[in-house]
Design a protein around this motif. Structure first.
Motif, PDB file in Angstrom:
ATOM      1  N   GLU A 137      35.770  42.336  39.306  1.00 59.84           N
ATOM      2  CA  GLU A 137      36.348  41.033  39.280  1.00 59.84           C
ATOM      3  C   GLU A 137      35.517  40.174  38.246  1.00 59.84           C
ATOM      4  OE1 GLU A 137      36.786  39.605  43.134  1.00 59.84           O
ATOM      5  OE2 GLU A 137      38.555  40.931  43.468  1.00 59.84           O
TER       6      GLU A 137
ATOM      7  N   ASP B  38      36.652  38.562  34.908  1.00 59.44           N
ATOM      8  CA  ASP B  38      36.874  37.137  34.525  1.00 59.44           C
ATOM      9  C   ASP B  38      36.101  36.762  33.213  1.00 59.44           C
ATOM     10  OD1 ASP B  38      38.091  36.855  37.027  1.00 59.44           O
ATOM     11  OD2 ASP B  38      36.221  36.183  38.006  1.00 59.44           O
TER      12      ASP B  38
ATOM     13  N   ASN C 186      44.448  30.787  36.465  1.00 59.80           N
ATOM     14  CA  ASN C 186      43.968  31.469  37.811  1.00 59.80           C
ATOM     15  C   ASN C 186      43.498  32.911  37.804  1.00 59.80           C
ATOM     16  OD1 ASN C 186      44.560  32.867  40.348  1.00 59.80           O
ATOM     17  ND2 ASN C 186      45.449  31.181  40.840  1.00 59.80           N
TER      18      ASN C 186
ATOM     19  N   GLY D 219      42.684  35.155  40.129  1.00 62.22           N
ATOM     20  CA  GLY D 219      43.039  36.020  40.652  1.00 62.22           C
ATOM     21  C   GLY D 219      44.527  36.632  39.989  1.00 62.22           C
ATOM     22  N   LEU D 220      45.030  35.737  39.485  1.00 57.68           N
ATOM     23  CA  LEU D 220      46.496  36.198  38.741  1.00 57.68           C
ATOM     24  C   LEU D 220      46.030  37.074  37.408  1.00 57.68           C
ATOM     25  CD1 LEU D 220      48.703  33.072  38.831  1.00 57.68           C
ATOM     26  CD2 LEU D 220      48.975  35.405  40.477  1.00 57.68           C
ATOM     27  N   CYS D 221      45.065  36.710  36.904  1.00 57.56           N
ATOM     28  CA  CYS D 221      44.456  37.394  35.491  1.00 57.56           C
ATOM     29  C   CYS D 221      44.175  38.616  35.957  1.00 57.56           C
ATOM     30  CB  CYS D 221      43.477  36.502  34.840  1.00 57.56           C
ATOM     31  SG  CYS D 221      44.034  35.090  34.127  1.00 57.56           S
ATOM     32  N   ARG D 222      43.305  38.652  36.846  1.00 59.99           N
ATOM     33  CA  ARG D 222      42.854  40.074  37.390  1.00 59.99           C
ATOM     34  C   ARG D 222      44.037  40.920  37.712  1.00 59.99           C
ATOM     35  NH1 ARG D 222      39.352  37.376  41.741  1.00 59.99           N
ATOM     36  NH2 ARG D 222      38.002  36.066  40.335  1.00 59.99           N
ATOM     37  N   THR D 223      44.845  40.642  38.502  1.00 59.84           N
ATOM     38  CA  THR D 223      45.868  41.399  38.990  1.00 59.84           C
ATOM     39  C   THR D 223      47.021  41.686  37.770  1.00 59.84           C
ATOM     40  OG1 THR D 223      46.021  40.067  41.066  1.00 59.84           O
ATOM     41  CG2 THR D 223      48.013  41.278  40.416  1.00 59.84           C
ATOM     42  N   ALA D 224      47.087  40.877  36.848  1.00 57.43           N
ATOM     43  CA  ALA D 224      47.780  41.472  35.731  1.00 57.43           C
ATOM     44  C   ALA D 224      47.179  42.408  34.921  1.00 57.43           C
ATOM     45  CB  ALA D 224      48.113  40.071  34.865  1.00 57.43           C
TER      46      ALA D 224
ATOM     47  N   LEU E 109      44.878  44.597  35.787  1.00 57.68           N
ATOM     48  CA  LEU E 109      44.941  46.030  36.728  1.00 57.68           C
ATOM     49  C   LEU E 109      46.092  46.691  36.730  1.00 57.68           C
ATOM     50  CD1 LEU E 109      42.216  44.782  39.431  1.00 57.68           C
ATOM     51  CD2 LEU E 109      41.755  46.472  37.420  1.00 57.68           C
ATOM     52  N   ALA E 110      47.204  45.710  36.918  1.00 57.04           N
ATOM     53  CA  ALA E 110      48.501  46.385  36.813  1.00 57.04           C
ATOM     54  C   ALA E 110      48.920  46.985  35.766  1.00 57.04           C
ATOM     55  CB  ALA E 110      49.722  45.224  37.134  1.00 57.04           C
TER      56      ALA E 110
ATOM     57  N   SER F  67      52.528  38.312  30.065  1.00 56.71           N
ATOM     58  CA  SER F  67      52.406  37.912  31.731  1.00 56.71           C
ATOM     59  C   SER F  67      51.471  36.685  31.951  1.00 56.71           C
ATOM     60  CB  SER F  67      52.105  39.164  32.524  1.00 56.71           C
ATOM     61  OG  SER F  67      50.736  39.682  32.263  1.00 56.71           O
TER      62      SER F  67
END
Length: 201
Positions: free
Chosen positions: A125, A129, A145, A147-152, A154-155, A198
């Motif tokens: 993470e 970041d 955000n 968390g949203l950046c990491r999620t995007a 990794l997705a 995204s």
């Protein structure tokens, strides 16, 4: 021994049926030597998987902290994924153990839980970041955000891996994904564009 375990997994060995003698024979050492350092087969296997995770983490961190633009670094990570997961069994084994879709013995499960605790402080993470912050500095990303950046990210990385698996004809029993008729370069451009889009909506 770590290298021996990873090689065996990449060749399709089931971690449940591996024996210490199989691992030590592959590693070219005596069985007794293994027990000087490890208490069980389960410990050897999970430590080997942990070692592999840490190697990948270090390499991605080097890419992020090296020179280049946000786009260049992102593409280097995609390139590294393509190179490293050319034989995806290890990666898929980790995912399946983590999600509970891989039937493993209770003794391996317990050792895997210990491994997760041991490497909990080594998080991708913080590395992501730093990469996302560079993207914002360059004016490419607007999403703040973390968390949203990491999620995007990794997705999109997982989407890229799925395309590689399907197009390279990797073991369908390990990762059953149908081909979609695109090259790695096309996939890379697509997932990068999807990532940027995204994180700017």
């Amino acid at each position: 021994m770590y290298g021996a375990v990873i090689e065996m997994i990449n060749e399709g060995w089931d971690v449940n049926t591996m024996k210490v003698s199989d691992i030590t024979a592959r590693a070219g050492i005596g069985k007794g030597t293994a027990y000087e350092y490890f208490s069980s087969k389960e410990a050897i296997i999970t430590m080997a998987l942990g070692h592999d995770i840490l190697k990948k983490h270090v390499q991605i961190e080097k890419i992020v902290d090296g020179g280049g633009t946000f786009e260049e670094k992102t593409n280097r990570i995609f390139d590294y994924v393509e190179e490293e997961f050319g034989k995806p069994q290890t990666f898929c084994t980790l995912v399946r153990i983590g999600t509970g879709s891989y039937e493993i013995s209770e003794s391996i499960r317990q050792e895997y839980k210990k491994l997760q605790e041991d490497i909990s402080g080594i998080s991708i993470e913080f590395v992501l970041d730093r990469l996302m912050e560079q993207g914002r500095r360059e004016g490419i990303l607007s999403q703040q955000n973390p968390g949203l950046c990491r999620t995007a990210f990794l997705a999109q990385l997982m989407a890229y891996v799925a395309i590689l698996i399907s197009e390279k004809g990797w073991n369908r029993e390990v990762c059953p994904v149908e081909g979609c008729g695109v090259s790695a370069e096309e996939a890379k451009r697509f997932v990068y564009a999807s990532l940027v889009k995204s994180l700017n909506e």
